[in-house]
Design an enzyme around this catalytic site. Structure first.
Site, PDB file in Angstrom:
ATOM      1  N   SER A 176       0.842  -1.202   0.000  1.00  0.00           N
ATOM      2  CA  SER A 176       0.000   0.000   0.000  1.00  0.00           C
ATOM      3  C   SER A 176       0.871   1.245   0.000  1.00  0.00           C
ATOM      4  O   SER A 176       1.637   1.468   0.947  1.00  0.00           O
ATOM      5  CB  SER A 176      -0.903   0.023   1.231  1.00  0.00           C
ATOM      6  N   MET A 190     -11.774  -6.357   4.961  1.00  0.00           N
ATOM      7  CA  MET A 190     -11.019  -5.410   5.792  1.00  0.00           C
ATOM      8  C   MET A 190     -10.711  -6.058   7.135  1.00  0.00           C
ATOM      9  O   MET A 190     -11.616  -6.528   7.827  1.00  0.00           O
ATOM     10  CB  MET A 190     -11.819  -4.127   6.025  1.00  0.00           C
ATOM     11  N   MET A 238     -12.326   4.374  -0.518  1.00  0.00           N
ATOM     12  CA  MET A 238     -13.008   4.541   0.775  1.00  0.00           C
ATOM     13  C   MET A 238     -13.696   5.897   0.737  1.00  0.00           C
ATOM     14  O   MET A 238     -13.293   6.849   1.423  1.00  0.00           O
ATOM     15  CB  MET A 238     -11.974   4.435   1.905  1.00  0.00           C
ATOM     16  N   ASP A 274      -4.851   3.626  -1.816  1.00  0.00           N
ATOM     17  CA  ASP A 274      -5.945   3.920  -0.884  1.00  0.00           C
ATOM     18  C   ASP A 274      -6.464   5.340  -1.057  1.00  0.00           C
ATOM     19  O   ASP A 274      -5.735   6.305  -0.816  1.00  0.00           O
ATOM     20  CB  ASP A 274      -5.445   3.760   0.560  1.00  0.00           C
ATOM     21  N   HIS A 291      -8.426   1.237  -4.086  1.00  0.00           N
ATOM     22  CA  HIS A 291      -9.386   0.967  -2.997  1.00  0.00           C
ATOM     23  C   HIS A 291     -10.073   2.280  -2.626  1.00  0.00           C
ATOM     24  O   HIS A 291      -9.457   3.149  -2.017  1.00  0.00           O
ATOM     25  CB  HIS A 291      -8.593   0.377  -1.816  1.00  0.00           C
ATOM     26  N   ASP A 299      -6.846  -6.720   3.966  1.00  0.00           N
ATOM     27  CA  ASP A 299      -6.234  -5.380   4.029  1.00  0.00           C
ATOM     28  C   ASP A 299      -6.303  -4.848   5.455  1.00  0.00           C
ATOM     29  O   ASP A 299      -7.390  -4.626   5.986  1.00  0.00           O
ATOM     30  CB  ASP A 299      -7.020  -4.454   3.078  1.00  0.00           C
ATOM     31  N   HIS A 354      -1.236  -1.187  -4.227  1.00  0.00           N
ATOM     32  CA  HIS A 354      -2.522  -0.902  -3.576  1.00  0.00           C
ATOM     33  C   HIS A 354      -2.588   0.608  -3.321  1.00  0.00           C
ATOM     34  O   HIS A 354      -1.686   1.188  -2.719  1.00  0.00           O
ATOM     35  CB  HIS A 354      -2.627  -1.683  -2.265  1.00  0.00           C
ATOM     36  N   MET A 396      -9.150   8.045   0.307  1.00  0.00           N
ATOM     37  CA  MET A 396      -9.990   8.361   1.472  1.00  0.00           C
ATOM     38  C   MET A 396     -10.511   9.784   1.352  1.00  0.00           C
ATOM     39  O   MET A 396      -9.739  10.698   1.024  1.00  0.00           O
ATOM     40  CB  MET A 396      -9.173   8.236   2.753  1.00  0.00           C
TER      41      MET A 396
HETATM   42  C1  DX5 Z   1      -6.636   1.175   5.607  1.00  0.00           C
HETATM   43  C2  DX5 Z   1      -6.188   0.987   4.189  1.00  0.00           C
HETATM   44  C3  DX5 Z   1      -5.064   0.055   4.079  1.00  0.00           C
HETATM   45  C4  DX5 Z   1      -3.787   0.523   4.720  1.00  0.00           C
HETATM   46  C5  DX5 Z   1      -3.135  -0.701   5.262  1.00  0.00           C
HETATM   47  O1  DX5 Z   1      -7.810   1.899   5.641  1.00  0.00           O
HETATM   48  O2  DX5 Z   1      -7.248   0.484   3.389  1.00  0.00           O
HETATM   49  O3  DX5 Z   1      -4.815  -0.332   2.726  1.00  0.00           O
HETATM   50  O4  DX5 Z   1      -2.902   1.162   3.830  1.00  0.00           O
HETATM   51  O5  DX5 Z   1      -2.077  -0.327   6.037  1.00  0.00           O
HETATM   52  P1  DX5 Z   1      -1.385  -1.311   7.069  1.00  0.00           P
HETATM   53  O6  DX5 Z   1      -0.822  -2.452   6.277  1.00  0.00           O
HETATM   54  O7  DX5 Z   1      -0.362  -0.448   7.709  1.00  0.00           O
HETATM   55  O8  DX5 Z   1      -2.453  -1.778   8.037  1.00  0.00           O
HETATM   56 ZN    ZN Z   2      -6.697  -0.365   1.375  1.00  0.00          ZN
END
Ligand code: DX5
Ligand code: ZN
Length: 216
Positions: free
Chosen positions: A8, A137, A68, A35, A66, A175, A33, A37
């Site tokens: 990620s 998750m 969110m 993310d 991903h 994840d 990956h 947000m």
């Molecule tokens: C969390 C993200 C993850 C995050 C994982 O909301 O969706 O992808 O980057 O990070 P680690 O591996 O540090 O838990």
């Molecule tokens: Zn993620």
């Protein structure tokens, strides 16, 4: 099927993003990956299209995006245009999930649905045959570096059992809090794609740690 590793970039050094992208290119990782947000669906804001495009410019492996975010339908095309190879939306953010999944596929991307820790796997029963991937998750989404939730093993086994007849080629991705101590047990439970953020980027030798995950 051998399992896949998706570092990620949320945990990358954004001031040295090209360096970190090239580290992943040159490692045994399979996907990036990414993310996204929005500060609404989750209580944190990560980054948007300029960063995705910057990663895409140097990445030699697929981008696993991903989302969110609330109402992700608004931005599916923009993320496909920015270089997403797969797009994951959250079950909890999509009132018309079947329509959203079809829209992702029509854009030429792999379609995935994520479920939060408190969302039952069973809710995917009527969509699982249409999916390329389910993302389980193992932390509450929003932040890297959180503690892995142990109930995830049960949840993965439930998704695996549901997919056995309905969709045997399904990727089951996990994840949150994935590291070298839990990856083997997650694989035994049925997961075959692993996101890892802080465990990869806090490692002294990042490519070696990715190899450790890949061969766990
Ligand atoms: C969390 C993200 C993850 C995050 C994982 O909301 O969706 O992808 O980057 O990070 P680690 O591996 O540090 O838990
Ligand atoms: Zn993620």
């Amino acid at each position: 099927m051998n399992h896949l590793i998706a570092p990620s970039i949320l945990a990358a050094d954004f001031a040295n993003l090209q360096r970190d992208v090239e580290m992943i290119n040159n490692s045994e990782a399979d996907w990036f990956h990414v993310d996204i947000m929005d500060g609404m669906f989750v209580p944190n804001i990560s980054f948007g299209f300029p960063v995705v495009k910057a990663v895409k410019k140097y990445a030699t492996k697929p981008l696993d995006v991903h989302l969110m975010i609330v109402d992700p339908d608004r931005y599916l095309k923009d993320f496909a245009d920015a270089g997403a190879d797969s797009i994951t939306v959250h079950y909890e953010a999509c009132p018309h999930l079947h329509r959203t999944v079809q829209a992702i596929k029509q854009l030429g991307c792999k379609a995935a649905v994520a479920i939060n820790p408190a969302t039952p796997a069973l809710l995917l029963q009527d969509i699982i045959a249409d999916l390329d991937m389910v993302l389980v998750m193992s932390v509450n989404p929003g932040f890297g570096g959180q503690k892995f939730i142990e109930h995830t093993y049960t949840k993965i086994a439930e998704v695996k059992a549901m997919s056995a007849n309905a969709n045997p080629d399904l990727y089951i991705e996990v994840d949150g809090g994935v590291d070298s101590h839990n990856i083997a047990q997650l694989k035994t439970a049925g997961a075959n794609a692993f996101v890892a953020g802080s465990s990869v980027f806090s490692a002294a030798d990042q490519p070696a740690f990715i190899s450790t995950l890949k061969h766990s």
